[in-house]
Scaffold this active site. Structure first.
Site, PDB file in Angstrom:
ATOM      1  N   LYS A 160       3.059  64.414  62.098  1.00 50.09           N
ATOM      2  CA  LYS A 160       4.580  64.565  61.680  1.00 50.09           C
ATOM      3  C   LYS A 160       5.200  65.403  62.729  1.00 50.09           C
ATOM      4  CE  LYS A 160       8.071  65.124  59.353  1.00 50.09           C
ATOM      5  NZ  LYS A 160       8.955  63.566  58.209  1.00 50.09           N
ATOM      6  N   ARG A 175       7.385  45.876  76.236  1.00 50.46           N
ATOM      7  CA  ARG A 175       6.604  47.294  76.154  1.00 50.46           C
ATOM      8  C   ARG A 175       7.923  47.944  75.830  1.00 50.46           C
ATOM      9  NH1 ARG A 175       2.901  44.387  77.037  1.00 50.46           N
ATOM     10  NH2 ARG A 175       3.788  43.696  79.592  1.00 50.46           N
ATOM     11  N   ARG A 213      21.273  72.154  38.921  1.00 54.83           N
ATOM     12  CA  ARG A 213      20.900  71.230  39.040  1.00 54.83           C
ATOM     13  C   ARG A 213      19.687  70.479  38.663  1.00 54.83           C
ATOM     14  NH1 ARG A 213      18.742  68.411  45.196  1.00 54.83           N
ATOM     15  NH2 ARG A 213      21.276  68.935  45.351  1.00 54.83           N
ATOM     16  N   TYR A 248      15.997  66.083  48.622  1.00 56.04           N
ATOM     17  CA  TYR A 248      16.173  64.902  49.168  1.00 56.04           C
ATOM     18  C   TYR A 248      14.801  63.943  48.975  1.00 56.04           C
ATOM     19  CZ  TYR A 248      21.207  65.386  50.586  1.00 56.04           C
ATOM     20  OH  TYR A 248      22.352  65.494  51.102  1.00 56.04           O
ATOM     21  N   ILE A 249      13.939  64.950  49.720  1.00 55.81           N
ATOM     22  CA  ILE A 249      12.612  64.216  49.439  1.00 55.81           C
ATOM     23  C   ILE A 249      11.575  64.497  48.065  1.00 55.81           C
ATOM     24  CG2 ILE A 249       9.838  64.745  50.191  1.00 55.81           C
ATOM     25  CD1 ILE A 249      12.514  63.237  52.351  1.00 55.81           C
ATOM     26  N   CYS A 296      15.585  66.826  60.311  1.00 59.81           N
ATOM     27  CA  CYS A 296      14.276  66.486  60.484  1.00 59.81           C
ATOM     28  C   CYS A 296      14.511  66.836  62.234  1.00 59.81           C
ATOM     29  CB  CYS A 296      14.077  64.905  59.771  1.00 59.81           C
ATOM     30  SG  CYS A 296      14.450  65.596  58.258  1.00 59.81           S
ATOM     31  N   LYS A 349      24.590  60.465  59.429  1.00 64.36           N
ATOM     32  CA  LYS A 349      24.306  59.016  59.918  1.00 64.36           C
ATOM     33  C   LYS A 349      25.646  58.411  58.753  1.00 64.36           C
ATOM     34  CE  LYS A 349      19.935  58.038  58.109  1.00 64.36           C
ATOM     35  NZ  LYS A 349      18.560  57.563  58.859  1.00 64.36           N
TER      36      LYS A 349
HETATM   37  N1  SAJ Z   1      20.295  58.783  66.151  1.00 62.79           N
HETATM   38  C1  SAJ Z   1      20.970  58.352  67.474  1.00 62.79           C
HETATM   39  N2  SAJ Z   1      20.673  57.376  67.658  1.00 62.79           N
HETATM   40  C2  SAJ Z   1      19.566  56.443  67.423  1.00 62.79           C
HETATM   41  C3  SAJ Z   1      18.925  56.800  65.653  1.00 62.79           C
HETATM   42  C4  SAJ Z   1      19.428  57.793  65.708  1.00 62.79           C
HETATM   43  O1  SAJ Z   1      21.736  59.297  68.092  1.00 62.79           O
HETATM   44  O2  SAJ Z   1      19.149  55.372  68.157  1.00 62.79           O
HETATM   45  C5  SAJ Z   1      21.167  59.785  65.641  1.00 62.79           C
HETATM   46  C6  SAJ Z   1      21.063  60.000  63.989  1.00 62.79           C
HETATM   47  O3  SAJ Z   1      22.661  59.196  63.760  1.00 62.79           O
HETATM   48  C7  SAJ Z   1      21.259  60.984  63.315  1.00 62.79           C
HETATM   49  C8  SAJ Z   1      20.543  61.565  64.118  1.00 62.79           C
HETATM   50  O4  SAJ Z   1      19.789  60.995  65.111  1.00 62.79           O
HETATM   51  O5  SAJ Z   1      22.210  62.092  63.971  1.00 62.79           O
HETATM   52  C9  SAJ Z   1      18.972  61.034  62.974  1.00 62.79           C
HETATM   53  O6  SAJ Z   1      18.811  60.512  62.123  1.00 62.79           O
HETATM   54  P1  SAJ Z   1      17.395  59.524  62.474  1.00 62.79           P
HETATM   55  O7  SAJ Z   1      17.652  58.309  61.394  1.00 62.79           O
HETATM   56  O8  SAJ Z   1      17.132  59.249  63.757  1.00 62.79           O
HETATM   57  O9  SAJ Z   1      16.069  59.997  61.066  1.00 62.79           O
HETATM   58  P2  SAJ Z   1      16.266  60.268  59.824  1.00 62.79           P
HETATM   59  O10 SAJ Z   1      16.403  62.237  60.053  1.00 62.79           O
HETATM   60  O11 SAJ Z   1      17.150  60.121  58.951  1.00 62.79           O
HETATM   61  O12 SAJ Z   1      14.585  60.397  59.296  1.00 62.79           O
HETATM   62  C10 SAJ Z   1      14.003  60.411  60.588  1.00 62.79           C
HETATM   63  C11 SAJ Z   1      12.527  59.677  60.371  1.00 62.79           C
HETATM   64  N3  SAJ Z   1      11.709  59.980  61.672  1.00 62.79           N
HETATM   65  C12 SAJ Z   1      11.201  58.775  62.454  1.00 62.79           C
HETATM   66  O13 SAJ Z   1      11.748  57.827  62.330  1.00 62.79           O
HETATM   67  C13 SAJ Z   1      10.190  59.187  63.021  1.00 62.79           C
HETATM   68  C14 SAJ Z   1      12.500  59.770  58.847  1.00 62.79           C
HETATM   69  O14 SAJ Z   1      11.128  58.573  58.990  1.00 62.79           O
HETATM   70  C15 SAJ Z   1      11.589  61.307  58.765  1.00 62.79           C
HETATM   71  O15 SAJ Z   1      10.804  60.712  57.198  1.00 62.79           O
HETATM   72  C16 SAJ Z   1      12.347  61.796  58.764  1.00 62.79           C
HETATM   73  O16 SAJ Z   1      12.731  61.618  59.880  1.00 62.79           O
HETATM   74  C17 SAJ Z   1      12.968  63.006  58.135  1.00 62.79           C
HETATM   75  O17 SAJ Z   1      12.521  63.714  57.081  1.00 62.79           O
HETATM   76  O18 SAJ Z   1      11.350  63.737  58.817  1.00 62.79           O
END
Ligand code: SAJ
Length: 400
Positions: A198, A238, A35, A10-11, A252, A312
């Site tokens: 990170k 805030r 792949r 994915y990355i 993540c 998600k």
């Molecule tokens: N989720 C909630 N409530 C929210 C937001 C998300 O329950 O308000 C849940 C989502 O449904 C999902 C999980 O959290 O199950 C994670 O989803 P996400 O959209 O928060 O994050 P990721 O895993 O898709 O991506 C995150 C991101 N990190 C941050 O925003 C700090 C992304 O920028 C990173 O690159 C990624 O982790 C990573 O690869 O580390």
């Protein structure tokens, strides 16, 4: 200058493609031969907006794919770094295997960049010794990825980035490479600081989501509408509370914070509690399903359907998905499952069509707020609905 990207998931894949699309000479290496064959044929293994275009440009610019690690000036490793379920520490097996492969062929003065998320100190503890053992003069850098699945290509271009490196000159060289496609600000710092930032970013998000989930529990108990409470609180300049949900998935947010807990168990009670709060959500959803079924006097034969399998909305990635966590509970064995983004059969009782799904069930639990269900919510009329995300606006819908 030649770049070898190792680990085309994915990355790694979008990063390799973006570099190549912007004129950098790139070889993508991946140990999964199937792949590699698919990539050589121009097929992306997952869907992301804009990926196809970048793929096409990268191919036009001559990107190559292979199962081998090749001689290059810069190596970018983006392999999985899960956490060990028992020790909660980062599992560096794949990272070290990739680094060893690099060091077997890397010329002196090459730069080895790690993009994979790692616990602070991993570059010194787990990568540097391999460089020393190989007797090579290879420089180290850490360029943690920050892109959000669902919006990867846009974020690769526009997000700010952090580069940690052995020294500023190496950091600046890596920065120049990423600046070929990244229009965000790129901060150069040391390795440990980059590693820490990170993990802290994802920990901040995990803690904020846990806070929202805890608020949800106490609003539920006190008969208040948590979504309204959060909406109003977030009007404060805030305050920015995230959304409660049926669980936290992906590779993540539920994973990286454990690196801090694993390394500093006595110093991280807040983070541990947050992770446990989020991890308990799928079981809570099950409790709500039973409560609502009783309230609605549903017969024991009533079928429960889970809408959504991915971690998600609007992605096709199921890693650590809350629905899979819920399905692992024995009481969820008979639940029917449907996800518009998942076309192959991955779980029992899975259907592949929204109408067939709705015909098969009496009680719908929205686990993922895919655009499909938000756009076609009228179809839910007449069903008992538990909306895990406040995603539909129909009367009588239950919330968490
Ligand atoms: N989720 C909630 N409530 C929210 C937001 C998300 O329950 O308000 C849940 C989502 O449904 C999902 C999980 O959290 O199950 C994670 O989803 P996400 O959209 O928060 O994050 P990721 O895993 O898709 O991506 C995150 C991101 N990190 C941050 O925003 C700090 C992304 O920028 C990173 O690159 C990624 O982790 C990573 O690869 O580390």
């Amino acid at each position: 200058m030649k770049i070898n990207v190792i680990g085309l998931g994915y990355i790694g894949l979008p990063t390799a493609l973006m570099l190549a699309a912007h004129g950098v000479s790139v070889v993508g290496s991946e140990k999964d031969a199937a792949r590699v064959a698919a990539l050589q044929a121009g097929e992306a293994p997952f869907h992301e907006q804009g990926l196809d275009d970048v793929f096409q440009k990268a191919r036009q610019n001559g990107i190559a794919f292979t199962t081998d690690v090749v001689v290059a000036d810069v190596y970018i490793i983006s392999v999985a770094t899960p956490y060990d379920a028992v020790t909660k520490k980062v599992d560096v097996t794949a990272l070290q295997a990739a680094a060893r492969q690099v060091l077997a062929v890397a010329p002196d003065e090459a730069i080895l960049v790690v993009e994979s998320t790692i616990a602070p100190g991993t570059m010194e503890a787990s990568v540097r010794p391999l460089v020393v053992a190989a007797g090579k003069h290879v420089h180290l850098a850490h360029a943690p990825e920050r892109i959000l699945p669902g919006n990867m290509i846009h974020e690769l271009e526009w997000n700010n980035r952090t580069i940690g490196a052995d020294d500023v000159a190496i950091g600046e060289r890596v920065k120049a490479l990423y600046a070929s496609f990244c229009r965000g600000e790129i901060v150069v710092t040391d390795l440990r600081t980059a590693e820490m930032t990170k993990v802290v970013e994802n920990t901040f998000r995990a803690v904020n989501i846990a806070f929202a989930n805890e608020l949800m529990h106490l609003c539920h108990e006190s008969g208040l509408d948590v979504y309204d409470i959060i909406r109003i609180c977030n009007m404060h300049p805030r305050v920015n509370i995230l959304e409660p949900g049926p669980g936290v998935g992906g590779h993540c947010i539920p994973v990286d914070p454990w690196f801090l807990v694993g390394d500093y168990p006595t110093l991280t009670p807040l983070i541990r509690t947050a992770l446990e709060t989020n991890a308990a959500m799928p079981r809570y959803v099950l409790r709500r399903i039973h409560e609502i079924a009783r309230q609605e006097h549903l017969p024991a034969s009533a079928r429960v359907g889970l809408y959504g399998l991915t971690y998600k909305e609007d992605v096709d990635d199921m890693r650590e998905s809350p629905t899979l966590q819920l399905l692992a509970l024995p009481e969820a064995r008979d639940f029917v499952v449907y996800d518009p983004m998942i076309h192959e059969d991955v779980v029992a009782h899975q259907v592949h069509d929204l109408d067939a799904f709705l015909d098969a069930v009496d009680f719908v639990v929205i686990m993922v707020k895919h655009a499909e269900i938000r756009e076609r919510q009228e179809k839910l009329r007449g069903k008992v609905v538990l909306d895990g995300h406040h995603s539909v606006a129909l009367p009588g819908v239950y919330h968490l």
